[in-house]
Each structure stands twice: as C-alpha cells, then as structure tokens.
Design a protein around this motif. Sequence first.
Motif, mmCIF file in Angstrom:
data_model
loop_
_atom_site.group_PDB
_atom_site.id
_atom_site.type_symbol
_atom_site.label_atom_id
_atom_site.label_comp_id
_atom_site.label_asym_id
_atom_site.label_seq_id
_atom_site.Cartn_x
_atom_site.Cartn_y
_atom_site.Cartn_z
ATOM 1 N N THR A 291 0.560 -1.477 0.053
ATOM 2 C CA THR A 291 0.018 -0.021 0.252
ATOM 3 C C THR A 291 0.790 1.293 0.011
ATOM 4 O O THR A 291 1.991 1.344 0.671
ATOM 5 N N THR A 292 0.382 2.288 -1.285
ATOM 6 C CA THR A 292 1.604 3.492 -1.039
ATOM 7 C C THR A 292 0.908 4.506 -0.051
ATOM 8 O O THR A 292 -0.527 4.075 0.205
ATOM 9 N N CYS A 293 1.930 5.622 0.205
ATOM 10 C CA CYS A 293 1.064 6.239 1.005
ATOM 11 C C CYS A 293 0.295 6.802 0.577
ATOM 12 O O CYS A 293 -0.628 7.712 -0.818
ATOM 13 N N HIS A 294 -1.266 7.016 1.637
ATOM 14 C CA HIS A 294 -2.385 7.810 0.544
ATOM 15 C C HIS A 294 -2.716 7.668 2.268
ATOM 16 O O HIS A 294 -2.301 7.935 3.829
ATOM 17 N N PHE A 320 -8.933 12.906 9.809
ATOM 18 C CA PHE A 320 -7.694 12.056 9.188
ATOM 19 C C PHE A 320 -5.877 12.224 9.057
ATOM 20 O O PHE A 320 -5.080 12.615 10.141
ATOM 21 N N TYR A 321 -5.321 11.064 8.814
ATOM 22 C CA TYR A 321 -4.189 10.458 8.759
ATOM 23 C C TYR A 321 -3.332 9.578 7.770
ATOM 24 O O TYR A 321 -4.017 9.757 6.829
ATOM 25 N N CYS A 322 -2.239 9.959 7.449
ATOM 26 C CA CYS A 322 -1.156 9.454 6.586
ATOM 27 C C CYS A 322 -0.908 8.321 6.544
ATOM 28 O O CYS A 322 -0.158 7.905 7.798
ATOM 29 N N ARG A 323 -0.977 7.371 5.784
ATOM 30 C CA ARG A 323 -0.664 6.080 6.280
ATOM 31 C C ARG A 323 0.005 5.161 4.688
ATOM 32 O O ARG A 323 -0.108 5.175 3.753
#
Length: 395
Positions: A291-294, A320-323
Amino acid sequence: MVALGPWLPLAWLLSAAGALPRPQPGPRDEVLAAALRRLREVFDIEELPPDVLPRKKPPQFMVDLFNKVADANGITRAPGLLQGDVVRSFEDRVHVDRYHFYFDISAMEKGEQMLKAEFRVFKLKRTRVSRPADTKHFCRVEVYELLESGSEPHKKHLIASRLLSLYTEGWEVFNVTQTVSKWVGNSSSNHGFLITTTHVFNSRTEHNLVKFAKSQDALQESRNALLVLFTNSNKRRSSSFVPSSTKPEMNPAETDASHALRETQITESSNESMSRRRRSAAVPSTASQVTTCHRRELYVDFRAIGWSGWIIYPSGYNAFYCRGTCLFPLGENLNATNHATVQSIVHTLKLSQDVSTPCCVPDELKSLNLLYFDDKENVVLKNYKDMVATRCGCH
C-alpha cells in the motif's frame, strides 16, 4: 481533575456507585489523564467547563457565524473569512434597567489581542400612533460608556450616535473597540453602556420612545443584546509537521499516552473492507501490492472524550492521517519533494545503510472551528490551525 468519563474501568464506575471500595489510580488511568492533558493543550483549553452545562440556546449570531466560516464538520470553508482566530460573545447581565447594558468580559484570556468589538442590540418596532402629518418618523439613538456605577444622573461618555426609524425593528451594531480595549486593560473601568433615544416633536423633546430587547423578555430571548469581541490568541502554536525520521524521541510516558489516546478516544476507519484484508493477507505481498502513501480516516468523537456537554458544534470531526510506503519510484500522485526523491534513490541503491525511505505525512492541512460554551456560559467560536489532513505526500 479531568473526568475520564466512559474510559474509566468498570471497577471505577462500581466504586463510584458504592458497590466496591474505590481503587487507587493505576498506570493506565495516569496515561489517560496525561493524554487528556495533551489534548487540552492542542485545543488551547486551560480550564474545562463543567461536564454538564445548562443547555441554553446559543446566540443566533454565533451560530450563523460558525455556519459562515465552517462546514457542518467544523472544517474552515476558506481562510480569511474570520477576523482573528477567536470570537467571544457576552450576553447582557442587566435585567432591570431597559437602557443600561453590562457585559462581564473577565473570561478573556491573558495575552489575547483585541481586534474589534461590536455592541449588538435589537431595536423593537414602535407601535404607530395617530399624529399630525408633519410628525418625524426618526429618532436619535446615542450610545454612551458609563464612567461610574450607581449614580443618577449618570456620568457618561458618548461613543456613537445615529438616526433610526421609529417604526422598523432589527439589529443595530455599534463599533465599541476603543472602549472595550480600555476595559480589557482595566476591568474596574467597565460599568457598561447606556442607550438614550430622543425624538423632537413640535419643539418638544421626548425621551426613550424606542425599546430594545432585554434578557428579561422571555419572548425576545433570541434577541438579547450581545457584546462580540474578535481577537487573536497569542497562545496559538505554529504546528509545522516534523517527519518521523527526524522527530525527537518521545519518553515512554508520552508514547504510552499517545497510544492510549489513539486507542480509546479516536475511531480509525479503514478504507478497505474486512474481506479485502483477509484476501490480501492470504496472498504473498509483492512490491506492487504494498500500500502506497495515502490518506485514511481518523474520527475524533467529542462525545467519547466527554466534551459534548459544552461543545455546541461540531460533535466530532475527521482529522484524517497518512499511512503507507514511499518506495522508489515515487509517482506524481505521492506529492513527493525533491529531497524525498533523492532519499528514496539513495535508500534503494543502498548507498548508505542509515538512510530509510521517505515518510508518508500530511503535506496539506486545514483548520478546524469549534463553537462552545466557556466556563461562564459565554459562547465562543475558535479557529484551530492545522487540524485536518487534506492531502498526503512523501517527505
């Protein structure tokens, strides 16, 4: 002490009801209390209002202002709509004298910078009376600062004057910035405002022909006079994001508090369904399946925190957060910086053993607006910068 509300273990709730001896606070309780203290720092709240406040109706002006600057979730519609980052409303505290208005502004925080002050009063319509045709339909309304209290006649200083129609009604707004700024610097000089109305008919002066809505009028509650202050809070911190690879190490207590807060106060919603997770777990992972950054959902529920008793809007918001990973090659959709691109190349070619992959972090943030009661039941609208991640990128 901050109430932990729904997070308290069952034993604590039973002991509160007298069913069990009250246990001593454990490590998890201390972690949760520390997490709440950190959360209060984020929202710049020194003292929490009582858990249950009388749910009086907030002034319609403040509700309309919230809806103008924010959407239903509190997210700022467009920067610059709000003058300053705090708007405080104070209701009239005089219930007897119809022309005297007093506002207790002691809830202002130290260091707040005054930008503008508005005295908002609702003029009631006068019943039309039978008079000769040459009757004037206007009266002069004058707003004074009272220089002392409890004396007749009042010592006063004229602030504003204007002509108003006798037979219309509506809100009248007076700029009182200079006067209120003086009150902020010296609270003992605040004796309130006095309004006078005069009407000249056949060379005879008639006083107080016009009435203004007051707090003792049950039917006029939504029209109570307001003092509205637009200010800047000097406590607001600049919250530039620090990627995890360069972040200073947290001590164990802070780390535990952060994890506890994330586990108990915030509901994480994944975009993938459970069935998809199971399928992906059964298939060996490859570079193309990583899973790429989203951006992912991170809902903060004020009811779960125990703050719903005094926060009017919103009931919660999606921070929201980034993972995800930032593997070479970094596509355009990853909003990678040039530095991140170079770092990913160095990591991929193993030119240095100490260089990790770039971090998936928010690279665009929006502010959040809260409408709430303070501990004196004044209604406050406050803007908090950098609270919602709107875009993620590799940095």
